[in-house]
Design a protein around this motif. Structure first.
Motif: not given
Length: 167
Positions: A3-5, A7, A23-24, A26, A41-42
């Motif tokens: 995903a573009s989210s 990092t 996704y989401g 780092s 994510k996270n």
């Protein structure tokens, strides 16, 4: 899917970008990610880590620098997972709380280990293949089994003692 989210740090290597699900999250500099890995994510993965194929890093997991994750390692983030509430209705994201997990620097986690939520795996610790980690792991400890027990300690500046207890 990436995903573009997500990092990314510098020089991250994803061996088969079309065969991962990120996704989401780092991902730190120099980290390598294998095939069929999911990072939610996270979640945070530090620098110079290796995440082997078929591993699952869920929301709430923080992995510090220089960590090795073997094939098929499974992290969890819910102490009491349920599909429905007491009323029989499906639960949604707002019906539970993420329980965070911390993997400190230099840890090695063997293939097919399962890490329960809310734990800290101490710096330079080693988790044996197939272990189920149910309690915190001290710095430099080697743990194996179901549930995981300490079988010894690496010789590190942070930890020069040995013990035998369930973790």
């Amino acid at each position: 899917m990436i995903a573009s989210s997500v990092t990314f740090g510098h020089d991250v290597v994803i061996h088969h970008p079309d065969l991962v699900n990120l996704y989401g999250c780092s991902i730190g500099d120099g980290t390598r990610i294998g095939t069929f890995v999911e990072i939610q994510k996270n979640a945070v993965v530090g620098r110079n880590c290796k995440i082997s194929s078929h591993s699952f890093i869920c929301e709430g997991v923080t992995i510090e620098d220089g960590v090795f994750i073997g094939h098929g390692v499974m992290f969890t983030n819910d102490l009491h997972p349920q599909a429905v509430g007491s009323d029989g209705l499906s639960l949604s994201d707002g019906d539970w709380t993420v329980v965070p997990t911390l993997v400190r620097r230099g840890v090695s986690i063997g293939s097919n280990a399962t890490i329960l939520p809310g734990l800290t795996i101490g710096a330079e610790a080693c988790v044996g293949a197939g272990a189920v980690v149910t309690l915190d792991v001290p710095n430099g400890a080697t743990v194996v089994g179901v549930p995981a027990v300490i079988i010894g300690f690496r010789h590190t500046a942070e930890n020069q003692i040995s013990s035998s207890r369930s973790v």
